[in-house]
Design a protein around this motif. Structure first.
Motif, mmCIF file in Angstrom:
data_model
loop_
_atom_site.group_PDB
_atom_site.id
_atom_site.type_symbol
_atom_site.label_atom_id
_atom_site.label_comp_id
_atom_site.label_asym_id
_atom_site.label_seq_id
_atom_site.Cartn_x
_atom_site.Cartn_y
_atom_site.Cartn_z
ATOM 1 N N HIS A 125 0.827 -1.209 0.000
ATOM 2 C CA HIS A 125 0.000 0.000 0.000
ATOM 3 C C HIS A 125 0.862 1.259 0.000
ATOM 4 C CE1 HIS A 125 -4.285 -1.428 0.990
ATOM 5 N NE2 HIS A 125 -3.599 -2.446 0.508
ATOM 6 N N ILE A 126 1.989 1.223 0.692
ATOM 7 C CA ILE A 126 2.908 2.356 0.621
ATOM 8 C C ILE A 126 3.420 2.510 -0.811
ATOM 9 C CG2 ILE A 126 5.156 3.203 1.364
ATOM 10 C CD1 ILE A 126 4.632 1.972 4.089
ATOM 11 N N GLY A 127 3.694 1.382 -1.455
ATOM 12 C CA GLY A 127 4.132 1.443 -2.849
ATOM 13 C C GLY A 127 3.090 2.064 -3.749
ATOM 14 N N TRP A 128 1.808 1.695 -3.549
ATOM 15 C CA TRP A 128 0.746 2.303 -4.353
ATOM 16 C C TRP A 128 0.674 3.800 -4.101
ATOM 17 C CZ3 TRP A 128 -0.610 0.188 -8.436
ATOM 18 C CH2 TRP A 128 -0.871 -1.179 -8.541
ATOM 19 N N PHE A 129 0.861 4.200 -2.870
ATOM 20 C CA PHE A 129 0.826 5.620 -2.530
ATOM 21 C C PHE A 129 1.946 6.364 -3.252
ATOM 22 C CE2 PHE A 129 1.245 9.192 0.539
ATOM 23 C CZ PHE A 129 -0.066 9.624 0.502
ATOM 24 N N LEU A 130 3.120 5.760 -3.305
ATOM 25 C CA LEU A 130 4.272 6.424 -3.903
ATOM 26 C C LEU A 130 4.172 6.534 -5.424
ATOM 27 C CD1 LEU A 130 7.216 4.903 -1.808
ATOM 28 C CD2 LEU A 130 6.233 7.185 -1.622
ATOM 29 N N VAL A 131 3.473 5.615 -6.090
ATOM 30 C CA VAL A 131 3.412 5.676 -7.553
ATOM 31 C C VAL A 131 2.348 6.637 -8.056
ATOM 32 C CG1 VAL A 131 4.262 3.312 -7.800
ATOM 33 C CG2 VAL A 131 1.808 3.722 -7.754
ATOM 34 N N LEU A 132 1.646 7.327 -7.151
ATOM 35 C CA LEU A 132 0.648 8.295 -7.589
ATOM 36 C C LEU A 132 1.235 9.352 -8.524
ATOM 37 C CD1 LEU A 132 -2.104 9.693 -7.543
ATOM 38 C CD2 LEU A 132 -1.478 10.714 -5.352
ATOM 39 N N PRO A 133 2.386 9.970 -8.215
ATOM 40 C CA PRO A 133 2.951 10.934 -9.176
ATOM 41 C C PRO A 133 3.270 10.310 -10.528
ATOM 42 C CG PRO A 133 3.984 11.180 -7.029
ATOM 43 C CD PRO A 133 3.175 9.911 -6.974
ATOM 44 N N PHE A 134 3.643 9.030 -10.538
ATOM 45 C CA PHE A 134 3.914 8.367 -11.809
ATOM 46 C C PHE A 134 2.626 8.243 -12.634
ATOM 47 C CE2 PHE A 134 7.520 5.872 -9.520
ATOM 48 C CZ PHE A 134 8.267 7.029 -9.468
ATOM 49 N N GLY A 135 1.502 7.982 -11.953
ATOM 50 C CA GLY A 135 0.234 7.926 -12.653
ATOM 51 C C GLY A 135 -0.139 9.265 -13.255
ATOM 52 N N LEU A 136 0.141 10.358 -12.538
ATOM 53 C CA LEU A 136 -0.132 11.683 -13.080
ATOM 54 C C LEU A 136 0.787 11.992 -14.262
ATOM 55 C CD1 LEU A 136 -0.626 13.692 -9.762
ATOM 56 C CD2 LEU A 136 -2.387 13.023 -11.409
ATOM 57 N N ALA A 137 2.041 11.544 -14.206
ATOM 58 C CA ALA A 137 2.942 11.736 -15.345
ATOM 59 C C ALA A 137 2.423 10.997 -16.568
ATOM 60 C CB ALA A 137 4.349 11.254 -14.981
ATOM 61 N N ASN A 138 1.866 9.808 -16.354
ATOM 62 C CA ASN A 138 1.265 9.079 -17.466
ATOM 63 C C ASN A 138 0.042 9.808 -17.997
ATOM 64 O OD1 ASN A 138 1.188 6.417 -19.012
ATOM 65 N ND2 ASN A 138 -0.884 6.514 -18.188
ATOM 66 N N LEU A 139 -0.754 10.389 -17.092
ATOM 67 C CA LEU A 139 -1.916 11.169 -17.510
ATOM 68 C C LEU A 139 -1.493 12.358 -18.359
ATOM 69 C CD1 LEU A 139 -4.955 11.831 -17.311
ATOM 70 C CD2 LEU A 139 -4.459 13.011 -15.172
ATOM 71 N N ALA A 140 -0.370 12.991 -18.004
ATOM 72 C CA ALA A 140 0.107 14.142 -18.772
ATOM 73 C C ALA A 140 0.407 13.759 -20.217
ATOM 74 C CB ALA A 140 1.357 14.723 -18.104
ATOM 75 N N TYR A 141 0.847 12.530 -20.450
ATOM 76 C CA TYR A 141 1.124 12.085 -21.822
ATOM 77 C C TYR A 141 -0.120 12.207 -22.689
ATOM 78 C CZ TYR A 141 2.486 8.961 -25.655
ATOM 79 O OH TYR A 141 2.761 8.431 -26.893
ATOM 80 N N TRP A 142 -1.281 11.850 -22.122
ATOM 81 C CA TRP A 142 -2.505 11.820 -22.914
ATOM 82 C C TRP A 142 -3.213 13.168 -22.957
ATOM 83 C CZ3 TRP A 142 -2.687 7.889 -25.964
ATOM 84 C CH2 TRP A 142 -2.090 6.683 -25.579
ATOM 85 N N THR A 143 -2.738 14.161 -22.216
ATOM 86 C CA THR A 143 -3.320 15.492 -22.335
ATOM 87 C C THR A 143 -2.742 16.260 -23.517
ATOM 88 O OG1 THR A 143 -1.678 16.406 -20.808
ATOM 89 C CG2 THR A 143 -3.761 15.663 -19.860
ATOM 90 N N ARG A 144 -1.722 15.713 -24.172
ATOM 91 C CA ARG A 144 -1.176 16.355 -25.373
ATOM 92 C C ARG A 144 -2.114 16.122 -26.555
ATOM 93 N NH1 ARG A 144 2.722 13.977 -27.507
ATOM 94 N NH2 ARG A 144 2.118 11.963 -26.651
ATOM 95 N N ARG A 145 -1.827 16.793 -27.650
ATOM 96 C CA ARG A 145 -2.541 16.509 -28.895
ATOM 97 C C ARG A 145 -1.907 15.268 -29.521
ATOM 98 N NH1 ARG A 145 -6.100 20.408 -30.254
ATOM 99 N NH2 ARG A 145 -5.758 22.507 -29.435
ATOM 100 N N ILE A 146 -2.645 14.173 -29.544
ATOM 101 C CA ILE A 146 -2.130 12.930 -30.117
ATOM 102 C C ILE A 146 -2.366 12.968 -31.623
ATOM 103 C CG2 ILE A 146 -2.236 10.420 -30.045
ATOM 104 C CD1 ILE A 146 -1.324 11.718 -27.443
ATOM 105 N N PRO A 147 -1.321 12.831 -32.432
ATOM 106 C CA PRO A 147 -1.511 12.913 -33.886
ATOM 107 C C PRO A 147 -2.254 11.700 -34.423
ATOM 108 C CG PRO A 147 0.738 12.252 -33.373
ATOM 109 C CD PRO A 147 0.082 12.584 -32.057
ATOM 110 N N GLU A 148 -2.857 11.879 -35.587
ATOM 111 C CA GLU A 148 -3.514 10.748 -36.252
ATOM 112 C C GLU A 148 -2.462 9.727 -36.652
ATOM 113 O OE1 GLU A 148 -6.151 9.940 -40.294
ATOM 114 O OE2 GLU A 148 -6.306 11.865 -39.254
ATOM 115 N N GLN A 149 -2.753 8.475 -36.375
ATOM 116 C CA GLN A 149 -1.783 7.408 -36.603
ATOM 117 C C GLN A 149 -1.849 6.943 -38.058
ATOM 118 O OE1 GLN A 149 0.362 6.714 -34.022
ATOM 119 N NE2 GLN A 149 -0.785 8.413 -33.110
#
Length: 747
Positions: free
Chosen positions: A85-109
């Motif tokens: 559970h401490i590990g899950w707590f610590l990876v919260l910023p990593f989850g937000l960093a992953n969220l930031a990836y998808w807030t960009r404009r994703i180009p058409e593939q």
């Protein structure tokens, strides 16, 4: 008389819950005893009822997915539920960093075989790598500086530590630090295991979905099979992050081993000198440590180069091929440096200096990550990538220039504020470019979250929370070890005077503790004002009884432009409706409040990365930070640990379960240690269920089957999963859109 014929159901009504995590029995409106599992397990799946309440032509099923996002220890119970559970707590910023990836404009593939991350993807992957190293440095500060140096620098001990630490007293300083350096590496490996296990569990489902999807002619990202397959972080990136952690720890150990005996080498301001880098300096007298340092720094550079590119190309393919080799090389280098330090000269144990490198490295990391986050503010607002890259390089390189020029020009040593101000000008120019870009580029941002600054805002929140966690860790342990001695022990046995009762908190964390407390205080005041205004006129923050007459005006959920429309109702809406609308209106303020919080985080981080500013305010900061700030941070750390422990003892759900529902929908593409993406199992299962109902494999398509249809009934976040499943079917010519229906509510 023959029994009446039973009409087979032709409509599949599939109910999907939201963040409320509604149980299947409640979704189906039946007693729990009537539930029947239909391809469900402990984490989720489909449920039906023995006594259906739906009309004869309707088959009603419930899909439960909540445990996928919130489940805790599972197979890692052997490690201990609390540590998981401490590990899950610590990876919260990593989850937000992953969220930031998808807030960009994703180009058409356009490439049917590889995912193109688009502009900003390399910056974000470097940001994610820096976040991992920020944790490595924080944990290393506790293990190497607070415990490894400060708890052994006097005759007494930090008596709160277990007695097993007494056995390290017989080792020289460098050897003791080499042993303790294994702790940060072990914790990073634990975070890797926690985040890796669920990805392996969900991968088969997502691979089946990608195979089932039709040709990809382009279009919305959710309808691209590449989104559900190639966009995910591969195992190679995970290995590179672990390799970076091992190389960093090896470099820190070698750096301290080389330069701690020479006083002028302990400060960045005087490091570039003949005494440190000359032919008679430590680099020549300790060749093994020098070799380990060179290999570690070179390996770290290679990892950084390979981590960045998010599009197909040489670096992307090399990342897949070389990641395992780099991981092995990093572990080998780390073990070699540990062996060299353990066999060190015992005479070095007399050195009481702080661990060299753990003063400047955290400051530099915070500054680099902050500059990357500020640059990301313009990714969706039309700032040219070359402008962002140029200003980012200037802001990062200028502060370090004064150290390199020191041997030939002492201007930087006398006036360091000038270099900090120059970097500040580059950052200010970046902010001006972000503000003006939409006017010159024609980018429309009015209807986009945070006016198009979403990537930078989320990255700022991620960095701020990671630094808060790091400060809580370092400050909490320092405060704990600074308490009065619990026993009168010497390292190595014996009884004697009580040990020193103070532990010095490293400067970067003390400065951040001071500034973040101010920032959080301002945010709390603003949030209080928002809530007070939202509930103004409502006694005791409750919704009053509505007294109205026909013809009164009431706000409705019909929106036109920036304001809700006003429609005449013959009777007033019920109080429950008004209460719900008022709470929804309050939650709509979440976006600007988070934007304000990100801005305050950025200010606190900027002041932390510029210690010259803190030094100029030393009379204020030094009077508050060591006492009040450290106490508040330590109390927050103790409260967080108590909350996590209580959650671990009472439930297997992750702490902050609701937050995992929100951030774990998106596939991992930014940070490899981000929490697993439950949609990688949910969407394939819903997709397979729809296909099995509308076009069952191996069966002749009879007129009854051709008349079948599906209605997805989704609540709250379940609507996102339902829409994703419909997009996954978008390019399948065998399933007509007329046979699919969608009902959403509570969104």
């Amino acid at each position: 008389m023959s029994p009446p014929s039973v009409t087979p159901p032709r409509v599949l009504e599939l109910r999907i819950h939201g963040i409320k995590n509604t149980p299947p029995a409640e979704m189906l409106e039946v007693p729990v005893a009537d539930l029947v599992s239909d391809h469900a397990d402990d984490l989720g799946g489909f449920w039906t009822s023995r006594t259906p309440t739906a009309p004869p032509e309707v088959r009603r099923e419930a899909y439960s997915w909540g445990a996928l996002a919130r489940s805790g220890g599972g197979a890692l119970a052997m490690i201990g539920q609390l540590f998981v559970h401490i590990g899950w707590f610590l990876v919260l910023p990593f989850g937000l960093a992953n969220l930031a990836y998808w807030t960009r404009r994703i180009p058409e593939q356009t490439d049917p075989h590889d995912w193109h991350g688009g502009p900003g993807s390399a910056y974000l992957r470097w940001f994610a790598l820096g976040m991992t190293l920020l944790y490595v440095v924080a944990i290393a500060t506790v293990a190497l500086d607070v415990i490894g140096v400060q708890c052994y620098r006097a005759v007494g001990v930090c008596s709160q530590l277990p007695e097993i630490f007494d056995s390290l007293a017989g080792l020289p300083r460098a050897g003791r630090l080499g042993v303790l350096a294994m702790a940060p590496l072990a914790i990073i490996l634990l975070l890797w295991i926690i985040s890796h296990r669920a990805r392996m569990r969900f991968e088969p489902s997502i691979d089946q979905l990608a195979e089932a999807m039709g040709a990809d002619p382009g279009g919305p990202v959710l309808s691209s099979k590449l989104f559900w397959s190639k966009a995910r972080v591969k195992q190679g990136t995970e290995r590179l992050h672990v390799a970076a952690a091992a190389f960093t720890l090896a470099a820190l150990l070698a750096w301290d081993h080389l330069f701690v005996p020479v006083e002028v080498c302990r400060s960045a301001a005087t490091f570039v000198s003949a005494a440190c880098l000359g032919p008679a300096g430590p680099l020549a007298t300790l060749p093994l440590s020098t070799l380990g340092l060179v290999i570690s720094l070179a390996g770290l550079v290679v990892v950084i180069v390979l981590t960045g590119p998010g599009s197909p190309g040489f670096c992307a393919s090399a990342r897949r091929r070389w990641s395992l080799g780099l991981l092995v090389a990093s572990i080998t280098t780390f073990c070699g440096i540990v062996a060299v330090t353990v066999l060190d000269d015992p005479g070095r144990d007399r050195i009481r200096s702080p661990f060299v490198g753990l003063v400047e490295v955290p400051v530099g990391l915070v500054g680099i990550l902050l500059v990357l986050a500020i640059g990301a503010l313009g990714w969706r607002r039309g700032v040219a990538p070359r402008v962002t890259a140029t200003l980012t390089v200037i802001a990062i390189a200028v502060p370090a220039t004064r150290y390199l020029l020191d041997p030939v020009w002492d201007f930087g040593a006398r006036y360091p504020q000038v270099f900090v101000a120059a970097a500040g000008v580059a950052v200010f120019a970046q902010l001006v470019a972000v503000w003006l870009a939409p006017r010159f580029s024609g980018t429309h941002t009015r209807t986009v979250g945070w006016r198009g600054s979403g990537p930078g805002v989320v990255m700022m929140l991620s960095l701020g929370i990671a630094m808060i966690f790091s400060t809580m860790l370092v400050g909490g342990v320092s405060k704990w070890l600074s308490q009065p001695a619990l026993a009168e022990r010497y390292r190595g046995g014996g009884v004697g005077p009580t040990p020193p009762d103070t532990i010095e908190l490293p400067g970067v964390y003390a400065d951040f503790a001071f500034w973040i407390i101010l920032a959080v205080g301002v945010a709390a005041v603003v949030l209080g004002i928002v809530i007070a205004r939202q509930f103004s006129g409502f006694p005791l923050l409750t919704t009053p009884v509505v007294h109205g007459t026909p013809g009164n005006l009431f706000d409705t959920p019909q929106y036109d432009g920036a304001r809700p429309a006003v429609v005449r109702y013959p009777v007033p809406p019920p109080p429950r409706t008004l209460s719900t609308r008022r709470m929804s209106a309050l939650l709509q303020r979440g976006e600007p409040v988070l934007g304000l919080l990100a801005m305050l985080f950025g200010l606190a981080l900027a002041l932390t990365a510029a210690p010259e500013v803190t030094d100029a305010m030393s009379m204020i900061v030094n009077a508050v930070a060591p006492a009040a700030a450290l106490g508040i941070i330590a109390a927050a750390a103790a409260a967080a640990l108590a909350a996590i422990a209580a959650n671990a003892l009472t439930t297997k759900e992750r702490p902050l379960g609701l937050l995992w529902d929100l951030i774990c929908f998106l596939p991992r593409a930014g940070h490899p240690f981000a929490p697993p993406c439950y949609s990688e199992r949910v969407v394939p299962e819903i997709d397979a269920r729809i296909r099995a109902w509308l076009a069952p494999r191996g069966e002749v398509v009879t007129p009854e089957i051709s008349r079948r249809s599906v209605v997805l009934s989704a609540h709250s976040l379940g609507a996102v999963l339902a829409v994703s499943s419909l997009f996954a079917l978008r390019n399948d010519p065998t399933i007509a859109s007329e046979r699919l229906g969608l009902v959403t509510y509570g969104c």
